[in-house]
Design an enzyme around this catalytic site. Structure first.
Site: not given
Ligand code: PLP
Ligand code: PLP
Lengths: 254, 393, 393, 254
Positions: B89, B111, B377
Site C-alpha cells: 500500500k 479509507e 502483498s
Molecule cells: C496485505 C494486503 N493485500 C491485499 C489487499 C487488497 O487490496 P488490493 O487489492 O488493492 O491490493 C490489502 C488491502 O488492505 C492488503 O492489506
C-alpha cells in the site's frame, strides 16, 4: 409542456421538498406526496433509496437504509406512483443514484417515469458530460428534464456548460457539503448566490442543501427561484410522523 | 486490445468518473495534473528516493524453495511484506502524498479496510507533517486492532464508519463525504485501483514499480524477465495491478487474480466480485460489483478485511471480461490453511489477503518448470489474532 | 588497543567461556568451527543470498529530515526495522542456522526477551524445516504478546521461564539448561553478543553487515564513509556491535551506547548495566553485570523487554572500560516520548528498545554539521499495546 | 592429609549428599551437616546458593531461591561453619557458582574455606582450563581440592586432561542433563560408567545427577567409588523436613 417548466414560470419563490420513498413506512409514498401538494408545496423530489448514498449526510442515509429494509425498490416505487397523476398536479422529480437506474435499464426507467407522470430526474452521480454524451437523447425522448448540480467550487466555465445542457432548472448546492450538514448561511454563501445570479443563466436556480427553516429558505431564495428542503423534512417525519407535514410546511408559506 | 486506461478514463467499457458534481473540481484537478506532475523529474526523483531510502525498495524476489518443492513447481515470492509499514500500500501513498503536496493540499483523508492503507497513509502524513483522517469500518476496527493502534501512534485520526456492513465500502463512502465537505484543502488518498478516473490509473502507476522490479529481478534469477504466471490477490486490485502492470501486454505471461470466496461463492457470504458481480457503478467507477437485481450494493463477506469489498477496480473488470486474467475464488478456510503453511514452510507469515493467492496451489496444477511469481502483498502481523483464534494455537 | 576478540575469546579482560563442563563439547565444537565454516565460500554465498532475497538487505540508510531539523543536526537512520521479522536479530539467526546445519544439528533452542530474537529464530527454523524451542520469561510473554503469536504461527514451541524476574536472564538460564540436557542434536542460537566465547564474536560478525552497509551507504550520501557518531541501544549489545563493528578502529567515529535506565538509574528499577554493573560472570561470560555485593545477579527493570537484561556483552564492557564508547542511560519515560516523536515526525514507529537511542538527542547537543547514524534496531509493532497504554491514545 | 583423600581410601562405596545452605530454614546448615554425619553419610556438598544456577534443575533452583530469600550469603555461610570442625569429621565440599566466589575474592574465599575446615570446592562454571591457568595455585595454597565434572559427552582426551589436573575425585555426571532430571539409569549410562572405569584414571569417580534411591545408587557405584544425591535429598527436606534425614539416608545404607 413539462410541469417543471410550467411551475418555474409562476411568480412565487418555489418551495420544493425531498423525501425518501418507503420511509418512514413502505407505503407512505402517495400519502406524503398528496399531503405535500395539499399544503402548498410547489415541487417534490422523490428519493429512490440507495444502499450507498455517498453525497448524503446521515439523515438521508438512515432514511434510505430504513426504506430499503422496508422493501422499497424501483419497481415498487413505480407501482406506488401508477395513479399519482389522478390526484397530484405539481411537478414530481425522482432523485436517485445512478446504479439502480442502470440496473433497471436507463431507457426502461425513463419510459416508466413518463408513464407514471414523473417530470424530471436528479442523478447526483451521473456527471453532466456522461449524460450529455450517452443519455440525453433517451431523457428527451421521454420528455424528462434532467437536473444538474452546481456547487460553490464549480468553475464559471462549467456553470455555463451545465446551463447550456440544462432545460429546466439548475440545482444549486448551497455549500460544499453532503446533505444535512449546514447550519445557516454566511457571507460566503451569499456571495456565491449573488455571483451565480449575476451570471444571468438561462436556467433558473433552485438552492438545495442546508435549508431547514424559514430563515434559510428566505436567504436561499433571495437570488434564486426556489429552494429544496431535504434532511430537515426527513427529520420532521422521523420525529413527528406523516401527520405533521401540514405544520412543517406552514412555516415556509407564512 | 489494450489493457490500459484510455484518455477518457476507461478500460474497455469499465472505469470513468461517476461522481457527484461536488467532487468534480477535485477529480478534474487530479485528472489534469496527475500525469504532468508525476512525470516531472523532481517528482520522479523524490518518489524513487523515498521508495529506496524510506520504504526499502527494491523488495526481494525470493525463490521459495520449500513451497516450490511441496507443489513441484517454481514459486517466487515478491516480498511486498518487507516494505515499510508491511504491505504494498505504501508505494501508492508515497506517490499520492507527493502529488498532494504539489497540489498545495494541507489535509489528507483516506479509507481503509485491513488498515494497511490507513497505516501507509498515516505514515506518509507523519513524514510530511500533514494532518490525516482515516475512515475505517467499525467491524474492521475490531478485527485489525494493531493497525488502528499504529495509525494513532502516527498521529492520525481514525473515524469509525458505522453504516452498512461497517467495512471497507462504508469507510469509502465516509471518505467521499468528507471530501465533498472539504473540497479545497483536502486530498483524498484512495487506497486501491478503484474510484473515479484518474484514481485507478494513478494508483496502478504508483504500484507498477512492483512488476518493474520483478522484470529485472527475474532476469537475474531465471535469465528471462517473463514468468509463466503472475498471481495476486484482489481486493480493490492494487497489488494485482502493480504485479500485472508491465506484463499486461506480454501474452506469454498468464495472469491470475485471486478473490475472496468467504464462506463459499454460493453461500451468500462472499466477496468474489468477478463471479458474483454485475456491471454497475460503485464509488464513482463503472465496474463489476456485487449487487441486488435492483442495483443495491450487496454487503460482502470475507475473513480478510482487505478483500471484503463488493467491487473491483475497472482494470480488473476489464481483465476478467476479456479473459486476459483468470479469476479464482478462495474460501476463508483455504486461505487460512495456506497462510499457516507458508509460515511453517518458509518462515513468512502472510497477511490473510495474500494467503488467498497462496491457496491457489491446492486447486490449480502447475508444471515442474513453470515459473510463478506471487505478489506477497503484505505481512500477517495485523492478522495474528485471527490466525491464532482460527487455529487455536 | 584492540576492540576485537583475541584468540582466547577475550575483549581486554572481558569475555571467555565460563561454562559448566556439560556444555564444553558444544562450545568447543563451535569455537573450533565457527571461523572455518563461516569463511567457506558456500557459506558466504548462502548467507548473503538469504540476507538479500529473504531478509531484504541492504536495509536503507535513511536521512531523517524532520528529526534532523528538530535537533539541528544531521541524523541518519539505519533501517534494521525493515528486515524480515522487523529487527536486526535475523541477521544473526540466518548466520547461525546455516552454521547449525553444517554442524549437523537437528534441533534449535533460543532465549528471547522482546520476542524479536525468538521470532527470528522460529523464522529461520521454519525456513529450514528444523524443530525450534524458544524460552521466554513469563513477564515478557505477557508484554510482547504479538511476538509470542508469531512464534506459534511459525511452528515454534514457546516455553515460559518462571524463575527469577521471569525475563530475559531467566529465559537464558532455561535455554542453557535445555542445551545441557540435549547436547548432541541441538544448537543454541544465542540472540545477542553475550554468552560464552565464541558467541559474542560470532554474533558480532553476523551483525557486522550493518556497519559494512553503513560505510558504503554513507559514502553515497555524504561522500565519506565515517560519520561523526554511531549510536545504538544496548540490551545484550548485538545491534550496537553490528553498527559499531567496522568503526571500532576508526578513531574519528565516536560511538554511543544507550542503555535502559528504567525508572531512573538510582531507583533500584533499572537496567543500566555499565553504570550499575560490576565485573563478574553471567551466562558464561566475564563482563559487567548488575549484582549484589555478594555476587547474586540483580533483577533488572526496563519497560523494554529487549533491554531488560542485567548484563552486557563483553565487547561492550571493554568499550566502556576503555572509554572507546560513551554510555548513556535513558529512562522509560524519555524513551517512550522519543518513540512517539519519531512516529509522528518521520512515520516510523520504533521498537521501544530503539526509542532509548533516539532519546539521547534530548540530552546531548550535536553540531549542525555532525553526521549521526542511529541504528534503528527494530519496529514497534510488538510494542503497540505498551505505547497505547502509556500515552492513553 | 585432606579429608577427601582420606575418605577416598576407605573401602566402602561413598554416599555423598548435596544440600543447599540456608534451606529450608536459614539456620539449618549445621543441623543438616551434623545429622548427615550422624546417619553415616560419607561426604557432604554444601551448596552456596546462587541466583542463576544454570546447571541445576527446578528442585535445586527453587531451594537456592528460597535460601537467598532466607538471607543466605557467602559471609553468613562461613559464619555458620565457623565451628563446624568441632562437631563434624567427614569431608565437606562447597559447591557454588563462580560469580559469588569471584565477588568474594577467590583468594579470600579459599582462605575462609581453609579456616572453617572446608576440604574442596565444586564450581560448575569455572572451566578446568581457566582454573588450571589462573586459580590452581590459590586452591593449592589453601589445601583445597577442586573437583571437576565429566559427562558422557566429554571426550577421552579431555577426561584424561581433567584426570591430570585433578587430585581428589572426578565428579562424573551420570547423563547429559541438569540436576534432578533423570529417572533411572539405562544401558547408555552403564556403557558410559564402564567406559570411564576402563580408562583406569588416577582419580576415583563419584557419580552425580539422577541418584535418588538405593537402586540408582547401586547402579551408579557398580563401577564408581561413590555417588552424590542432590535433588532427591532436597525434595525429601522440602516434604518431610530436617527430621526425616535419618529415614532418608537409611535406605542407602541398608
Ligand atoms: C496485505 C494486503 N493485500 C491485499 C489487499 C487488497 O487490496 P488490493 O487489492 O488493492 O491490493 C490489502 C488491502 O488492505 C492488503 O492489506
Ligand atoms: C528491536 C530491538 N532492539 C534492540 C534489542 C536489544 O538487543 P541487542 O542489544 O542485542 O541489540 C532487542 C532485543 O530483543 C530488540 O528486539
Amino acid at each position: 409542456m413539462n410541469r417543471i417548466i410550467q411551475k418555474l414560470q409562476e411568480p412565487q419563490k418555489l418551495l420544493s421538498i425531498y423525501f425518501t420513498a418507503g420511509y418512514p413506512e413502505l407505503n407512505d409514498t402517495v400519502t406524503i406526496i398528496k399531503s405535500l401538494e395539499d399544503n402548498g408545496v410547489d415541487m417534490i423530489e422523490i428519493g429512490l433509496p440507495f444502499s450507498d448514498p455517498l453525497a448524503d449526510g446521515p439523515t438521508i442515509q438512515d432514511s434510505s437504509t430504513a426504506a430499503l429494509k422496508n422493501g422499497m425498490s424501483s419497481n415498487l416505487l413505480f407501482d406506488q406512483l401508477t395513479n399519482i397523476r389522478e390526484i397530484v398536479k405539481i411537478p414530481l422529480i425522482i432523485m436517485g443514484y445512478f446504479n439502480p437506474i442502470l440496473q433497471f435499464g436507463v431507457e426502461d426507467f425513463c419510459k416508466k417515469c413518463q408513464e407514471v407522470g414523473i417530470d424530471g430526474l436528479i442523478i447526483p452521480d451521473l456527471p453532466a458530460d456522461v449524460y450529455n454524451e450517452h443519455y440525453r437523447h433517451i431523457f428527451e425522448k421521454y420528455g424528462l428534464i434532467n437536473i444538474f448540480l452546481i456547487t460553490p467550487q464549480t468553475s464559471e466555465e462549467r456553470v455555463k456548460f451545465i446551463d447550456g445542457i440544462s432545460n429546466g432548472f439548475i440545482y444549486m448546492v448551497s455549500s460544499a457539503s453532503v446533505t444535512g450538514s449546514q447550519s445557516g448561511f454566511g457571507n460566503e454563501q451569499e456571495a456565491y448566490f449573488k455571483r451565480i445570479h449575476n451570471m444571468q443563466l438561462k436556467n433558473p436556480q433552485i438552492v438545495g442543501f442546508g435549508i431547514k427553516d424559514k430563515e434559510t429558505f428566505t436567504q436561499a431564495t433571495q437570488y434564486a427561484k426556489g429552494a429544496i428542503i431535504g434532511s430537515a423534512f426527513i427529520k420532521n417525519l422521523t420525529f413527528n410522523g406523516v401527520n405533521s407535514i401540514e405544520l412543517f410546511t406552514k412555516q415556509f408559506k407564512a | 486490445m489494450s489493457y490500459n486506461v484510455n484518455e477518457k478514463g476507461y478500460y474497455g467499457e469499465f472505469g470513468g468518473a461517476y461522481i457527484p458534481e461536488m467532487l468534480y473540481p477535485n477529480i478534474e484537478e487530479l485528472r489534469q495534473n496527475y500525469l504532468k506532475i508525476t512525470a516531472e523529474p523532481s517528482f520522479q526523483e523524490e518518489f524513487h528516493a523515498l521508495l529506496k531510502d524510506y520504504v526499502g525498495r527494491p523488495t526481494p524476489l525470493y525463490y521459495a524453495k520449500r513451497l516450490s518443492e511441496k507443489f513441484n513447481t517454481k514459486i517466487y515470492l515478491k516480498r511486498e511484506d518487507l516494505n515499510h509499514t508491511g504491505a504494498h500500500k505504501v508505494n501508492n501513498t508515497i506517490g499520492q502524498i507527493l502529488l498532494a503536496q504539489r497540489l498545495g493540499k494541507t489535509r489528507i483523508i483516506a479509507e481503509t479496510g485491513a488498515g494497511q492503507h490507513g497505516v501507509a497513509t498515516a505514515t506518509v502524513c507523519a513524514l510530511m507533517g500533514i494532518e490525516c483522517v482515516v475512515y475505517m469500518g467499525e467491524v474492521d476496527i475490531a478485527r485489525q486492532a494493531p493497525n488502528v493502534a499504529r495509525m494513532k501512534m502516527l498521529g492520525a485520526k481514525v473515524v469509525p464508519a458505522t453504516s452498512g456492513s461497517k467495512t471497507l465500502k462504508d469507510a469509502t463512502n465516509e471518505a467521499m463525504r468528507d471530501w465533498i465537505n472539504n473540497p479545497v484543502d483536502t486530498h483524498y488518498i484512495v487506497g486501491s485501483v478503484v474510484g473515479p478516473h484518474p484514481y485507478p490509473d494513478m494508483v496502478a502507476r504508483f504500484q507498477a514499480v512492483v512488476s518493474e522490479e520483478i522484470k529485472w529481478q527475474l532476469r537475474e534469477k531465471e535469465g528471462r524477465s517473463n514468468p509463466d504466471y503472475v498471481m495476486a490477490c484482489v481486493g480493490g486490485g492494487s497489488n494485482a495491478a502493480g504485479a500485472f502492470y508491465h506484463y499486461l501486454d506480454e501474452k506469454d505471461v498468464k495472469l491470475i487474480a485471486v478473490e475472496a470466496a468467504g464462506k463459499g461463492v454460493d453461500t451468500g457470504e462472499s466477496a468474489a466480485t468477478s463471479i458474483l458481480g454485475k456491471e454497475g457503478i460503485i464509488h464513482g467507477s463503472k465496474t463489476l460489483l456485487m449487487q441486488t437485481h435492483d442495483g443495491q450494493i450487496t454487503e460482502p463477506y470475507s475473513i480478510s478485511a482487505g478483500l471484503d469489498y463488493p467491487g473491483v477496480g475497472p482494470m480488473h473488470a476489464h481483465l476478467f471480461k476479456t479473459g486476459r486474467a483468470e479469476f479464482i475464488a478462495i474460501t476463508d478456510d483455504d486461505a487460512m490453511t495456506s497462510g499457516l503453511e507458508l509460515s511453517q514452510l518458509e518462515g513468512i507469515i502472510p497477511a490473510i489477503e495474500t494467503s488467498h493467492a497462496l491457496a491457489v496451489f491446492n486447486y490449480k496444477k502447475f508444471k515442474p518448470n513453470d515459473v510463478i511469481v506471487i505478489n506477497l502483498s503484505g505481512r500477517g502481523d495485523k492478522d495474528l489474532d485471527t490466525y491464532i483464534k482460527y487455529f487455536k494455537l
